[in-house]
Design a protein around this motif. Structure first.
Motif, PDB file in Angstrom:
ATOM      1  N   GLU A   4       0.840  -1.199   0.000  1.00 44.75           N
ATOM      2  CA  GLU A   4       0.000   0.000   0.000  1.00 44.75           C
ATOM      3  C   GLU A   4       0.880   1.255   0.000  1.00 44.75           C
ATOM      4  O   GLU A   4       0.845   2.055   0.937  1.00 44.75           O
TER       5      GLU A   4
ATOM      6  N   ARG B  31       0.794   4.083  -1.559  1.00 42.56           N
ATOM      7  CA  ARG B  31       0.172   5.409  -1.692  1.00 42.56           C
ATOM      8  C   ARG B  31      -0.042   6.098  -0.343  1.00 42.56           C
ATOM      9  O   ARG B  31      -0.140   7.307  -0.277  1.00 42.56           O
ATOM     10  N   ARG B  32      -0.108   5.317   0.734  1.00 44.88           N
ATOM     11  CA  ARG B  32      -0.318   5.888   2.070  1.00 44.88           C
ATOM     12  C   ARG B  32       0.985   6.290   2.759  1.00 44.88           C
ATOM     13  O   ARG B  32       0.962   6.857   3.838  1.00 44.88           O
TER      14      ARG B  32
END
Length: 161
Positions: free
Chosen positions: A69, A71-72
């Protein structure tokens, strides 16, 4: 995408911007040895590509954050890195796993403290070797990397190792 940084480089006689240590132009292949080179700061061109095991080709024009993940991650939110989502069936890839860092004309790989680690196999080596967390490792063209338990990519570049 973050703006490419300006780095010290030289032009070949065809005005292609290159690493000042290059023996041949990365664009046209002309010899840089006989030219009188005047170094200056210019925008750094992409330093190569990652060839991912699923057939994906990812250009290296900015730092690349690899993970389940990405993008976080703060590096992506602050526009210091581009996200590259990579998953596997084992769930062995961390949300924020590995950073491919571009420093001047060098490409480095940094494991970001992932649980299942990052390993590299330099050209000609038989096996992958796990890299220590938070320790940048220089990548030369032909180096393969394993992210987590099974996902791999190979760094390729027309630049000299």
């Amino acid at each position: 995408m973050p703006e490419p940084p300006h780095v010290l480089g030289v032009n070949c006689k065809n005005h292609h911007f290159n690493d000042p240590r290059a023996r041949y132009c990365a664009v046209c292949g002309i010899s840089m040895m006989q030219a009188t080179l005047a170094p200056f700061k210019g925008p750094r061109p992409p330093l190569g590509i990652l060839l991912v095991d699923d057939g994906q080709t990812v250009p290296l024009a900015a730092d690349l954050l690899i993970g389940r993940e990405p993008r976080r991650a703060p590096e992506v939110a602050e526009r210091r890195a581009i996200p590259m989502r990579l998953t596997d069936e084992d769930g062995s890839i961390s949300r924020r796993h590995t950073l491919v860092s571009l420093d001047g004309w060098q490409v480095r790989l940094v494991d970001l403290g992932s649980v299942n680690g990052t390993a590299v196999r330099p050209p000609g080596a038989a096996d992958f070797e796990r890299i220590p967390p938070h320790t940048p490792v220089k990548l030369v063209p032909g180096t393969a990397a394993r992210i987590g338990a099974s996902r791999t990519f190979r760094f390729e570049s027309n630049r000299e190792p």
